[in-house]
Design a protein around this motif. Structure first.
Motif, mmCIF file in Angstrom:
data_model
loop_
_atom_site.group_PDB
_atom_site.id
_atom_site.type_symbol
_atom_site.label_atom_id
_atom_site.label_comp_id
_atom_site.label_asym_id
_atom_site.label_seq_id
_atom_site.Cartn_x
_atom_site.Cartn_y
_atom_site.Cartn_z
ATOM 1 N N PRO A 37 0.922 -1.047 0.120
ATOM 2 C CA PRO A 37 -0.234 -0.151 0.005
ATOM 3 C C PRO A 37 1.364 1.005 0.148
ATOM 4 C CG PRO A 37 -1.012 -2.122 1.253
ATOM 5 C CD PRO A 37 0.412 -2.402 0.596
ATOM 6 N N THR A 68 -12.121 -7.344 -5.943
ATOM 7 C CA THR A 68 -10.928 -7.265 -4.526
ATOM 8 C C THR A 68 -12.598 -6.504 -3.802
ATOM 9 O OG1 THR A 68 -10.011 -5.015 -5.025
ATOM 10 C CG2 THR A 68 -9.121 -6.708 -5.142
ATOM 11 N N GLN A 79 -9.474 1.621 1.208
ATOM 12 C CA GLN A 79 -9.234 1.725 0.464
ATOM 13 C C GLN A 79 -7.436 2.043 -0.186
ATOM 14 O OE1 GLN A 79 -11.671 2.269 -2.123
ATOM 15 N NE2 GLN A 79 -10.454 2.081 -3.318
ATOM 16 N N LEU A 80 -6.970 1.662 0.653
ATOM 17 C CA LEU A 80 -5.315 1.815 0.520
ATOM 18 C C LEU A 80 -5.003 0.289 0.205
ATOM 19 C CD1 LEU A 80 -3.632 4.357 2.903
ATOM 20 C CD2 LEU A 80 -3.411 4.829 0.570
ATOM 21 N N ASN A 83 -6.212 -0.956 -3.540
ATOM 22 C CA ASN A 83 -5.450 0.059 -4.325
ATOM 23 C C ASN A 83 -4.682 -1.222 -4.927
ATOM 24 O OD1 ASN A 83 -7.501 1.715 -4.928
ATOM 25 N ND2 ASN A 83 -6.750 2.990 -4.115
ATOM 26 N N ALA A 84 -3.859 -1.995 -3.466
ATOM 27 C CA ALA A 84 -2.210 -2.686 -3.257
ATOM 28 C C ALA A 84 -2.459 -3.622 -4.265
ATOM 29 C CB ALA A 84 -1.147 -2.361 -2.796
ATOM 30 N N SER A 86 -5.309 -4.496 -5.985
ATOM 31 C CA SER A 86 -5.923 -5.288 -7.104
ATOM 32 C C SER A 86 -4.131 -5.109 -8.154
ATOM 33 C CB SER A 86 -6.309 -4.517 -7.910
ATOM 34 O OG SER A 86 -5.750 -3.048 -7.505
#
Length: 124
Positions: A37, A68, A79-80, A83-84, A86
């Motif tokens: 992240p 995800t 969300q962090l 995002n990572a 994904s």
């Protein structure tokens, strides 16, 4: 006639949508690329933000993440983590010798003071 064809096709369609469930440990053993992240610069005091986020992951036959969704964790980190995760890439999972769609979870750990990091995990 068409109804009969549809009825015959339904079990195959269901089978194509099914995903094999695997443990987090098994999923992690298949990771070939992982990015950690990234905290945005405007993020609140990094040294005070920590915790774990559990992310549900659907992986296709090629080892690419298709979907995800965060299941649990501190809301400011969710969300962090998503995002990572994904961006992660997996070796294809083989079930009975055939590539399979996978349903699993992964836990993203947020220790205090984490910065930007990208890791290429060597293939074994």
């Amino acid at each position: 006639e068409n109804l009969r064809e549809v009825r015959q096709w339904i079990p195959r369609a269901i089978q194509l949508q099914q995903r094999e469930k695997v443990s987090e440990e098994e999923a992690r053993a298949h990771i070939i690329y992982k990015t950690d992240p990234v905290y945005p610069k405007r993020f609140p005091p990094i040294n005070k933000m920590k915790g774990d986020v559990v992310v549900r992951v659907f992986i296709n036959e090629q080892g690419t993440i298709r979907s995800t969704r965060a299941i649990s964790g501190p809301s400011e980190l969710v969300q962090l983590a998503v995002n990572a995760v994904s961006l992660w890439q997996f070796k294809p999972f083989l079930i009975d010798g055939r590539p399979a769609r996978i349903d699993t979870t992964v836990t993203v750990h947020f220790p205090p003071g984490v910065g930007i990091s990208r890791n290429l995990i060597p293939k074994n």
